[in-house]
Design an enzyme around this catalytic site. Sequence first.
Site, mmCIF file in Angstrom:
data_model
loop_
_atom_site.group_PDB
_atom_site.id
_atom_site.type_symbol
_atom_site.label_atom_id
_atom_site.label_comp_id
_atom_site.label_asym_id
_atom_site.label_seq_id
_atom_site.Cartn_x
_atom_site.Cartn_y
_atom_site.Cartn_z
ATOM 1 N N ARG A 53 0.797 -1.221 0.000
ATOM 2 C CA ARG A 53 0.000 0.000 0.000
ATOM 3 C C ARG A 53 0.831 1.272 0.000
ATOM 4 N NH1 ARG A 53 -2.717 -3.976 1.648
ATOM 5 N NH2 ARG A 53 -0.820 -4.427 2.755
ATOM 6 N N THR A 54 1.803 1.339 0.901
ATOM 7 C CA THR A 54 2.519 2.610 1.065
ATOM 8 C C THR A 54 3.260 2.978 -0.217
ATOM 9 O OG1 THR A 54 2.723 2.138 3.405
ATOM 10 C CG2 THR A 54 4.162 3.845 2.528
ATOM 11 N N LYS A 82 26.525 -3.666 -2.950
ATOM 12 C CA LYS A 82 27.991 -3.596 -3.099
ATOM 13 C C LYS A 82 28.623 -2.930 -1.882
ATOM 14 C CE LYS A 82 27.515 -2.591 -8.027
ATOM 15 N NZ LYS A 82 27.775 -1.513 -8.997
ATOM 16 N N ARG A 103 11.597 3.946 3.150
ATOM 17 C CA ARG A 103 11.234 2.990 4.214
ATOM 18 C C ARG A 103 12.490 2.193 4.523
ATOM 19 N NH1 ARG A 103 6.070 -0.915 4.296
ATOM 20 N NH2 ARG A 103 5.178 1.038 5.013
HETATM 21 C C1 NCD Z 1 2.161 -1.024 8.145
HETATM 22 C C2 NCD Z 1 3.666 -0.872 8.236
HETATM 23 O O1 NCD Z 1 4.393 -1.131 7.285
HETATM 24 O O2 NCD Z 1 4.076 -0.435 9.293
HETATM 25 N N1 NCD Z 1 1.694 -1.201 6.846
HETATM 26 C C3 NCD Z 1 1.446 -0.100 6.088
HETATM 27 O O3 NCD Z 1 2.328 0.623 5.713
HETATM 28 N N2 NCD Z 1 0.171 0.202 5.811
HETATM 29 C C4 NCD Z 1 1.580 -1.962 9.117
HETATM 30 C C5 NCD Z 1 2.135 -3.346 9.211
HETATM 31 O O4 NCD Z 1 3.049 -3.729 8.502
HETATM 32 O O5 NCD Z 1 1.590 -4.082 10.039
#
Ligand code: NCD
Length: 357
Positions: A53-54, A82, A103
């Site tokens: 989703r993100t 690397k 992320r």
């Molecule tokens: C969450 C995350 O990655 O922290 N997911 C998301 O981005 N919607 C929640 C999860 O992984 O449980």
Amino acid sequence: MHTNHFIDLNDYSLSDINIILDSAINLINNNCEYSKLLNNNILATLFFEPSTRTMFSFQASFLKLGGQYIGFSDPNLSSVSKGESFTDTIKTVSSYSDFIVIRHPLEGSAKLASQYTDIPIINAGDGIHLHPSQTLTDLVTILAELGSLSNLTIGVCGDLKNGRTVHSLIKACSLFPNNKFILISSAELKLPKYILEYIKQHNCSFEIVDNLDKSIDSLDILYMTRTQKERFKDTNTYLTQKDRYVLDVTMLNKAKPSLKIMHPFPRTNELPENIDGHPSAIYFKQIKYGMFARMALFSCIKQGLIKANYSNGLTIENIYCKNTNCVSTNINNFKHLVKHNINCRYQCYYCETIISN
Ligand code: NCD
């Protein structure tokens, strides 16, 4: 130069947060309005951890605003494999892009990235610490479905220790008046102390309980979360926790008819599919609101409508973070920074863990 990074939603004032939310609500009904705003802009999405989703909603929202994107969802296909350092990756990608979404498994990594670039860094999840764009999604959902972000009793259930969505959500909802949090978890997976202190500091209240069934009748919102398997060092401990809370229809019979059930997804057993048709279930709408929330974020930053206020990090002799999942303890010769805590203690500037002497 001042850059509006988006590391922690609480770096923005309540009035700025309301500007983003109003823009998102407007975009829900009017999503072609800014279809050229990001023409010739490039978004880089750097995902060092899995995502559905993100990542896709950031990419989709950027495309909807007329921009394009580059990035990776598997760092092993980049020069990270690397041995390239995280900060060199950030400096490199900054030469090609106008926004960077990151992320990463280490807490504080987005904050660190923001110290190496003038391109806005957007935190898409830094370890167990924060997930502010999920929180924008959640706030837009609550506003669109309940009409208000104040005077709510918000039940948060599951892995409150490792769930970064919960940490960001509670910090943000503490800014709105008269919210009460019912923190439903096992003793092992309780909410970190620094967030409890944050709630108190902002004059909201909380109750710590371990029984979902007994608490459900008082809730306006039930925010379910999965047990974060990937954060457990020991599989047996995970197994004892994994199905600790499972929502079922009989529990929902005790809830207010106006209850809204939310979940950041992915779900595991805590939210069975037979609840999907229940009038209280709004989690698929929540996913859709996420794209409008992210479009609003990009458009507010691009148009200069909001301005982040960052606290300064301090260097204090012999006071440093000991959290082994913090970015600060994973880099050699790191210059540790701390910030003041309301109770005259220090917190790590990157991961916010309270530092005890
Ligand atoms: C969450 C995350 O990655 O922290 N997911 C998301 O981005 N919607 C929640 C999860 O992984 O449980």
